[in-house]
Write an enzyme that holds these catalytic residues in place. Sequence first.
Site, PDB file in Angstrom:
ATOM      1  N   ASN A 162       0.857  -1.177   0.000  1.00 10.16           N
ATOM      2  CA  ASN A 162       0.000   0.000   0.000  1.00 10.16           C
ATOM      3  C   ASN A 162       0.893   1.227   0.000  1.00 10.16           C
ATOM      4  O   ASN A 162       1.295   1.746   1.046  1.00 10.16           O
ATOM      5  CB  ASN A 162      -0.928  -0.027   1.215  1.00 10.16           C
ATOM      6  CG  ASN A 162      -1.927  -1.149   1.104  1.00 10.16           C
ATOM      7  OD1 ASN A 162      -2.866  -1.074   0.305  1.00 10.16           O
ATOM      8  ND2 ASN A 162      -1.691  -2.231   1.847  1.00 10.16           N
ATOM      9  N   GLU A 163       1.204   1.671  -1.191  1.00 11.00           N
ATOM     10  CA  GLU A 163       2.141   2.781  -1.376  1.00 11.00           C
ATOM     11  C   GLU A 163       1.470   4.101  -0.999  1.00 11.00           C
ATOM     12  O   GLU A 163       0.243   4.146  -0.818  1.00 11.00           O
ATOM     13  CB  GLU A 163       2.596   2.817  -2.849  1.00 11.00           C
ATOM     14  CG  GLU A 163       3.301   1.554  -3.326  1.00 11.00           C
ATOM     15  CD  GLU A 163       4.692   1.364  -2.719  1.00 11.00           C
ATOM     16  OE1 GLU A 163       5.014   2.001  -1.697  1.00 11.00           O
ATOM     17  OE2 GLU A 163       5.464   0.542  -3.264  1.00 11.00           O
ATOM     18  N   PRO A 164       2.261   5.181  -0.867  1.00 14.29           N
ATOM     19  CA  PRO A 164       1.677   6.475  -0.506  1.00 14.29           C
ATOM     20  C   PRO A 164       0.467   6.798  -1.376  1.00 14.29           C
ATOM     21  O   PRO A 164       0.493   6.601  -2.596  1.00 14.29           O
ATOM     22  CB  PRO A 164       2.822   7.450  -0.761  1.00 14.29           C
ATOM     23  CG  PRO A 164       4.046   6.633  -0.542  1.00 14.29           C
ATOM     24  CD  PRO A 164       3.714   5.251  -1.033  1.00 14.29           C
TER      25      PRO A 164
END
Length: 653
Positions: A162-164
């Site tokens: 879950n990237e930025p």
Amino acid sequence: MNTLTPLVRCSHEQVPLAVFADNAAAARAVAGEIAGLIRSRPAGTRPVVLGLATGSTPLGLYAELIRLHREEALSFANVVTFNLDEYYPLAADHPQSYHHFMRTHLFDRIDIPPANVHLPDGAVPQAGVDAHCRAYEEMIAAAGGIDFQILGIGRTGHIGFNEPGSPQRSRTRLVTLDPITRRDAAGDFGGEEHTPRYALTMGVRSILEARRIVLMAWGQHKAGIVRNAVEGGVTAQVTASFLQEHDNAIFILDHAAAGALTRFRTPWLLGPLEDQGLAWDERMTRRAILWLSGQRGKAILKLTDDDYNEAGLQDLLRVHGSAYEANRTGFYQMQHTITGWPGGRDPRRTQPGDAPARPLRASSAGVFPKRVLVLSPHPDDDVISMGGTLCRLVEHGHEVHVAHQVSGANAVSDETLWRTLLFARAAGLAGGATGAQLGEWCAAYETKGALPAIPEVKRWKGLVRRQEAAAAARVCGVAKERLHFLDLPFYDAPVARRLGVADVDIMHRLLDEVRPHLVYAAGDLDDPHGTHRICLHALREALVRSAQEPWFAEAELWLYRGAWAEWELDEIDLAVPLSPQEVLRRRRAIFRHETQKDQALFPGDDRREFWQRTEDRSRRLAESYNTLGLAEYEAIEAFKRYAPDEFLRHVKL
Ligand code: F6R
């Protein structure tokens, strides 16, 4: 049944955390909690559902779970697992797939029924991705939800992938990987261009639904993002910060990963040190004054009472009586780290009135010349990290030995060796059967882009690096017969590298042979593949064996940092200033490592070449000294001291 006891929460921290001396102890504690959970759930009842992560962080945990299974009869027969993520697109049998990772590091070595393990399928056709992700969520729900979720944290602050920008309500889905994450993974895939762009990952919401969440982080390279996740606000820019909203989550850290938290970095901001069981010792005083100087943008000797008061350092001011006295303490501590004579002064060239041999101990200052042992984990760490100091020591007439601990073969590309093989054939150096064999291998490279993965190829790659190291040593003036190529065997293990007795034997023989007065070792433990960590461990074990030998009592040990990190100013005990000419000479020595130029196989997340990192780092350090109001130098190489006895007590790996 939580066995991981959090520290008493301080005002800056928004989530419980526990800090361990080293990641092995932390992994044991986490494994203990998991084992307790499994044992508390008898066979025949609902299985324990574990959420699992991959990457370097959980390796120690998995090793400990395997040990518990083998030695303490911990059974996983009643355990169901769901992994967080998988690269996309990637087949399960790809060596870098998380399916492969989990089989190698856990599933094949415990008694978990194959039907109980679940990972997102990186081979699902694109049209089926959404249905597959929905089905994954349904399977988690059908298993009763996750009891215990393991997490690592990426340097982007991601949990799972879950990237930025990932919303809090996100669920299992296809995501695009952040460039930083891809760069971190590039070493494993043999370059960024071969690294997948996408992944399937459980979402933030899927993770937060777990009943218990344990996020683990090790190493200095995680310290900044850990601080953001623990002390910053809740934000989708750092998805680990969503754990602040969970009522049963904990961060498990080693000292290095916890190092940027306010309670460790700037504890005076939390109130009087005494109330925290801390004291204004030399280190803390120096750290506070350096911090204050940075905050106010002033040289140390220009700080005023008002500066101390306004920044919350009244306590320190009280101890010293005035800013003037406190400033002097901080200033002299920094000044006394600087020496152009890292091995001490030559008594024949010492004039009355010359500066003392600081920061060497008085007992060793008089020994001249000294036997010096520079330990270089990979063949280029010595010149990258301390090339200027190395040249200085040789020039001052010390007996300088350089020991290259591992062969470094893994970081030589097939293309490099192919060119060398072509040369050997063209020059007529390999005829007959050997020549024919080389011809076949070259053809294999030309058609398939890869040389055969056989021991011979690896050995030759090691030899290529030996020649580079020998050429670099020549630039530094180190005598050929004082180069030691140790080829520590741990480096060649195909998976799960570990220090072995054979490695320690080799290190011990070397110490015994050189009986060094000074040892320089890599204290830079954040290299991407953990080699530095194991090399330092090998030294520590060898030093334990040498503890009774006469040379040991006299030895001084210095740790350097290199391409991956620099010491904090307050950690530095020895600072060796370099002239512009010395910087250029060091550059020439680094250039000799041609296989690591332009496109090193394991550059980490930094796009600069190694020589550029070295120059930037040592120039920046010199600028810091200048800004503090000390002397203005071209560049500085810095070291942290470990007296051997202290070293044996404190360095835990
Ligand atoms: C792995 C995962 C990632 C990693 C994170 C840290 O399944 O989901 O979030 O936990 O990238 O990776 P390492 O542990 O290699 O630093």
